[in-house]
Enzyme design. Structure first.
Site, PDB file in Angstrom:
ATOM      1  N   ASP A  55     -47.126  -0.338  19.920  1.00  0.00           N
ATOM      2  CA  ASP A  55     -45.798  -0.949  19.994  1.00  0.00           C
ATOM      3  C   ASP A  55     -45.042  -0.431  21.213  1.00  0.00           C
ATOM      4  OD1 ASP A  55     -43.411  -2.390  18.623  1.00  0.00           O
ATOM      5  OD2 ASP A  55     -42.677  -0.348  18.914  1.00  0.00           O
ATOM      6  N   GLU A  76     -50.940  -4.823  17.913  1.00  0.00           N
ATOM      7  CA  GLU A  76     -50.348  -3.593  18.442  1.00  0.00           C
ATOM      8  C   GLU A  76     -51.316  -2.418  18.326  1.00  0.00           C
ATOM      9  OE1 GLU A  76     -45.563  -4.242  17.923  1.00  0.00           O
ATOM     10  OE2 GLU A  76     -46.657  -3.328  16.257  1.00  0.00           O
TER      11      GLU A  76
END
Length: 229
Positions: free
Chosen positions: A53, A125
């Site tokens: 992320d 992610e």
């Protein structure tokens, strides 16, 4: 499992030095809730998701900053929020069929479960996190940027209304939604006027209009005007 990982490497266009990183990126927490004994030599993908992320946000922010030198901060923030949204990341993951490679519990392992947007976004992610650890930032950048190039055109042509723009900015910065509420309703039935307010980070902004929807847009516009300053 070896062939499963090799097949995904081909789809990603990346050969991992440490294939266990890719394996970990595919390990959903539900699997360990169902089979806790696996924790002795495996781990779920949440730490990689956390890392991915941050890498994704950095690469996306840098790319937008370099690609659009004359665009204002508010627009760049809106674009970034859309690019890294759960919906956007799920779409990227779907192009790679990431859902079919995930290791899930029996309860999650359904065709519908493998296509959940949250699952797909988290997988995407986590894979970015694995690429970053295995091969560094430039490899992660090379993986991410083609998705940005592919999706930015749609964002540029889309005219976002104030409520959508505000929502994307607030979600990106504060991980929460703006809160709207009706303050006042006045005037005769044929000429009604509504006053709506929106709260953003403790600040209240108001707007008026002939309908609740119009007043909500006006309130969002007032908030954006303050944020853009």
């Amino acid at each position: 499992m070896v062939e499963r990982l090799a097949e995904l490497e081909r789809a990603l266009g990346i050969t991992f030095r440490d294939r266990k990183l890719l394996q970990t990126a595919l390990m959903h927490r539900s699997l360990f809730n169902e089979q806790p004994h696996l924790l002795s030599n495996l781990s779920d993908n949440e730490r990689l998701e956390f890392l991915g992320d941050s890498v994704l946000h950095f690469v996306t922010t840098t790319w937008l900053f370099q690609q659009f030198p004359h665009q204002n901060e508010s627009t760049l923030t809106s674009w970034r929020a859309a690019l890294v949204s759960t919906k956007g990341l799920a779409e990227c993951a779907a192009t790679l069929n990431l859902g079919q490679y995930a290791f899930l519990s029996r309860g999650e392992d359904t065709p519908k479960g493998r296509q959940r947007s949250k699952l797909l976004a988290d997988l995407f992610e986590a894979v970015i996190g694995a690429i970053y650890l295995d091969q560094g930032l430039e490899a992660a950048r090379a993986f991410i940027e083609p998705f940005l190039h592919e999706r930015i055109g749609t964002l540029q042509t889309a005219v976002l209304d104030p409520t959508t723009r505000l929502q994307e900015i607030v979600q990106s910065r504060h991980k929460q939604l703006p809160k709207y509420y009706l303050i006042d309703e006045r005037g005769p039935d044929h000429q009604r006027e509504y006053v709506m307010a929106v709260t953003v980070e403790g600040h209240e902004y108001t707007g008026t209009g002939p309908s609740k929807k119009a007043a909500k847009k006006a309130a969002a516009q007032a908030a954006l005007a303050d944020i853009d300053r």
